[in-house]
Design an enzyme around this catalytic site. Structure first.
Site, short mmCIF file in Angstrom:
data_model
loop_
_atom_site.label_atom_id
_atom_site.label_comp_id
_atom_site.label_asym_id
_atom_site.label_seq_id
_atom_site.Cartn_x
_atom_site.Cartn_y
_atom_site.Cartn_z
CB SER A 222 -0.98 -0.04 1.17
OG SER A 222 -1.99 0.92 1.02
CD GLU A 340 -5.37 -4.53 -3.49
OE1 GLU A 340 -5.43 -4.01 -2.36
OE2 GLU A 340 -4.33 -5.02 -3.96
CG HIS A 434 -5.66 -2.59 0.81
ND1 HIS A 434 -4.90 -2.45 -0.34
CD2 HIS A 434 -5.13 -1.70 1.70
CE1 HIS A 434 -3.99 -1.53 -0.15
NE2 HIS A 434 -4.09 -1.06 1.09
#
Length: 553
Positions: A222, A340, A434
């Site tokens: 990320s 995600e 995610h």
């Protein structure tokens, strides 16, 4: 009642044994001591003959007049430093209530947060080094999170380092007065400069832990993967790492320091606007503010930290750096997760009333590309279409772009797609969400917070984690992700090969045909127009697509 043995009380017996030099449980696990250029430190011996050293300062505390300055290397300390406890996290807003990413306990925070942690095999000599950069939108997170515990990767022969870096307004504020103070005439990017300083510390010190400073892999997820791309594009980081891993990276548009760019105001102007919003003018007053109060006020005022294109630390937009071939020429492993956006639904626009309304909006906004959009993201399942549109625009396109660009430089490049589900996540609508891959990569499925969907303790889950640990360790070791007993992972190459992580690793070719080309076309046209961002303003909230431009599909 005191028990005796041969006339000696038990406590006295232990003392006598110690004096005699005979082994006891306490002495068998004697604290490891490392003498490094930074200083001598005492750590902790973990199961499996793994040494852990925590809370090691790599830079001076950025407080007072050092707030919003490039980091200064920490001075060598005298004596033996206790390195058994993690350092505090850098200042960040409180976690959002109910977030699966929230820790069980509030993090201790301080501006004196520029520290790192090391896990190393006891017998390491010239071992590959794995430097982990945490995620959290450049707003939150730390290297002390249990999910990032490096013991399992160290057991695969790596020396693992996790770092802290300045976050939010303390890490990324640009301001004209700060630029005036700078010898280079720039400001912002302090959190990125912290990461560079941490890599310099690794270069100087990691050999003392058994690591090879000539074989360093930077890795992150990320915002950590965004940071990996920044480091690949930053001249000051060149030569400090040899390979890169980018998990769920997002190659979004960036502000420029002094000019409006791609829909964003100049970064310096954003700094002035923040000062007006919180009612604190001038650097002396900003530097005198309580760091946590400043952090929270900036976040609630809408300050969004990003690296800025300043011509020095970051010479180009990330997309431009990779198009020019100006990024670090290193092997890369990159990928993204199927779900995600399932845990990031705040990135989604409001859903249209029905399929007809969805199709009407797509046709209105995408012009001659509308048919391709509707084929790729059909309205039969509106939620699935919107989740996939935003996922691909941010994460899918970025992952494939990274491996394509590094392949063009002649570097080994490996693409993955994490599509693994398990009951607690799937039942909560969070299939392959995610960051869901992280406990498998780190082997930390048993260390997750109570907010995280619990991973079953089954043999199948353990086998998937073993494979991912092996692939990641293999890539860090020699640039090829290889795991014992698992399928060979082919390089991206002309076949556009990838590895899918489903219930087990499954190699494939040409992931999501047409996805990359479609998003690349949209991004290219927005870049050419110059006043539009590209990232989550897609689908039913996309600005009208610019007409085809020279060099754009």
């Amino acid at each position: 009642m005191t028990r005796t043995w041969s006339g000696i009380s038990v406590p006295g017996m232990l003392f006598a044994l110690l004096l005699a030099g005979l082994p006891t449980a306490a002495t068998a696990r004697q604290a490891p001591v490392v003498e490094a250029p930074a200083g001598t430190m005492s750590g902790e011996m973990l199961d499996g003959d793994i040494r852990a050293f925590r809370g090691i300062p790599y830079a001076r505390p950025p407080v007072g007049r050092l707030r919003w300055k490039p980091p200064v290397a920490a001075a060598r300390w005298d004596g033996v430093r206790d390195a058994t406890r993690f350092g505090p996290a850098c200042h960040q807003p409180p976690s959002r209530p109910g977030s699966i990413y929230a820790p069980d306990q509030p993090l201790p925070m301080s501006e004196d947060c520029l520290s790192l942690n090391v896990w190393a095999p006891a017998d390491a000599v010239g071992a590959p080094v794995f430097v982990w950069i945490h995620g959290g939108s450049l707003v939150a997170g730390s290297g002390r999170e249990p999910m990032y515990d490096g013991a399992a990767l160290a057991a695969r022969g790596l020396v693992v380092v996790t770092i802290n870096y300045r976050l939010g307004v303390l890490g990324y504020l640009a301001h004209p007065q700060l630029s005036e103070e700078s010898a280079d005439g720039v400001s912002g990017n302090y959190g990125l400069l912290d990461q560079v300083e941490a890599l310099r510390w690794v270069e100087r010190n990691i050999a003392a832990f058994g690591g090879n400073p000539g074989n360093v892999t930077i890795a992150g997820e990320s915002a950590g993967a965004l940071s990996v791309m920044y480091l690949m594009a930053a001249p000051s980081a060149r030569g400090l790492f040899d390979k890169a891993i980018a998990q769920s990276a997002y190659m979004i548009s960036m502000p420029a320091l002094r000019v409006a760019a791609h829909g964003a105001p100049p970064a310096e102007e954003s700094g002035l606007e923040l000062s007006r919003k919180i009612g604190v003018r001038g650097l002396p007053r900003l530097r005198a503010m309580d760091p946590q109060e400043l952090t929270v006020k900036a976040a609630t005022s809408g300050f969004f930290p990003l690296g800025n294109v300043d011509g020095e630390v970051l010479p180009y937009q990330i997309v431009d750096a990779f198009d020019r071939g100006a990024q670090a020429p290193v092997p890369i492993l990159a990928g993204f997760n199927d779900g995600e956006i399932r845990s990031l639904r705040f990135l989604l626009p409001p859903a249209p009333a029905d399929a007809a309304a969805y199709e009407a909006q797509i046709r209105k906004r995408y012009g001659e590309l509308a048919d391709r959009m509707l084929q790729r993201y059909p309205p039969a399942d509106l939620d699935a279409a919107m989740l996939a549109t935003t996922r691909d625009a941010m994460y899918g396109w970025t992952a494939e772009r990274l491996v394509r660009k590094q392949t063009a430089l002649g570097q080994p490049s490996f693409l993955y797609y994490f599509d693994h589900g398990y009951p607690a996540a799937d039942s909560a609508g969070l299939h392959a969400f995610h960051a869901a891959e992280l406990p498998y990569v780190f082997g930390t499925r048993a260390l997750l917070s109570s907010n995280w969907p619990a991973v079953p303790g089954t043999a199948a889950e353990a086998a998937l984690s073993d494979a991912m640990l092996g692939y990641w360790a293999g890539f860090a070791r020699d640039g090829v992700p290889a795991a014992a007993g698992a399928p060979a992972w082919p390089a991206y190459g002309e076949a556009r090969a990838y590895m899918a992580f489903e219930q087990a690793p499954v190699p494939g070719e040409h992931l999501m045909p047409g996805m990359y080309e479609l998003v690349e076309t949209v991004v290219c046209r927005r870049r050419a127009q110059g006043d539009l961002p590209w990232h989550w303003n897609v689908g039913v909230i996309a600005p009208p697509l610019p007409e085809g431009s020279a060099g754009c599909p």
